[in-house]
Design a protein around this motif. Sequence first.
Motif, short mmCIF file in Angstrom:
data_model
loop_
_atom_site.label_atom_id
_atom_site.label_comp_id
_atom_site.label_asym_id
_atom_site.label_seq_id
_atom_site.Cartn_x
_atom_site.Cartn_y
_atom_site.Cartn_z
N GLU A 45 9.37 7.33 -8.92
CA GLU A 45 8.56 6.63 -9.92
C GLU A 45 7.92 5.36 -9.41
O GLU A 45 7.10 4.77 -10.09
CB GLU A 45 9.41 6.32 -11.16
N THR A 46 8.29 4.87 -8.24
CA THR A 46 7.71 3.64 -7.74
C THR A 46 6.30 3.90 -7.24
O THR A 46 6.02 4.94 -6.64
CB THR A 46 8.58 3.01 -6.63
N THR A 47 5.41 2.95 -7.46
CA THR A 47 4.00 3.17 -7.17
C THR A 47 3.53 2.49 -5.89
O THR A 47 2.37 2.65 -5.51
CB THR A 47 3.13 2.67 -8.34
N SER A 48 4.41 1.75 -5.22
CA SER A 48 4.04 1.11 -3.96
C SER A 48 5.29 0.93 -3.10
O SER A 48 6.41 0.93 -3.63
CB SER A 48 3.38 -0.24 -4.20
N PRO A 49 5.11 0.74 -1.80
CA PRO A 49 6.28 0.48 -0.95
C PRO A 49 7.04 -0.78 -1.37
O PRO A 49 8.27 -0.82 -1.31
CB PRO A 49 5.67 0.31 0.45
N MET A 50 6.34 -1.79 -1.82
CA MET A 50 6.99 -3.03 -2.25
C MET A 50 7.84 -2.79 -3.50
O MET A 50 8.92 -3.37 -3.64
CB MET A 50 5.96 -4.13 -2.51
#
Length: 89
Positions: free
Chosen positions: A47-52
């Motif tokens: 579900e995360t949208t970026s590496p950060m």
Amino acid sequence: MKIFRTVAIALMVGSVSFAAVAAKEVTKEEVQKLKLEKIGTVNTTAETTSPMDAKAVLSKLADEKGGKYYLIIAGREHGKFSAVAEVYK
């Protein structure tokens, strides 16, 4: 004016204290040099949208597991990001 200053100070103190408890990402070399003890693994969902965002989730999960450090051992991008990390203390 006092209220604004009080709120600003509270926000700064809150951000410093959060950073003080967040698990820190380390490298393989740091794990060996510091002789860190592995206490488990954690992983993000897709579900995360970026590496950060994935790193932030891993840090939070490492904190919850009682770790001070985490080492990312796998990552994948498939429209969203997922990752696996070893947790150390």
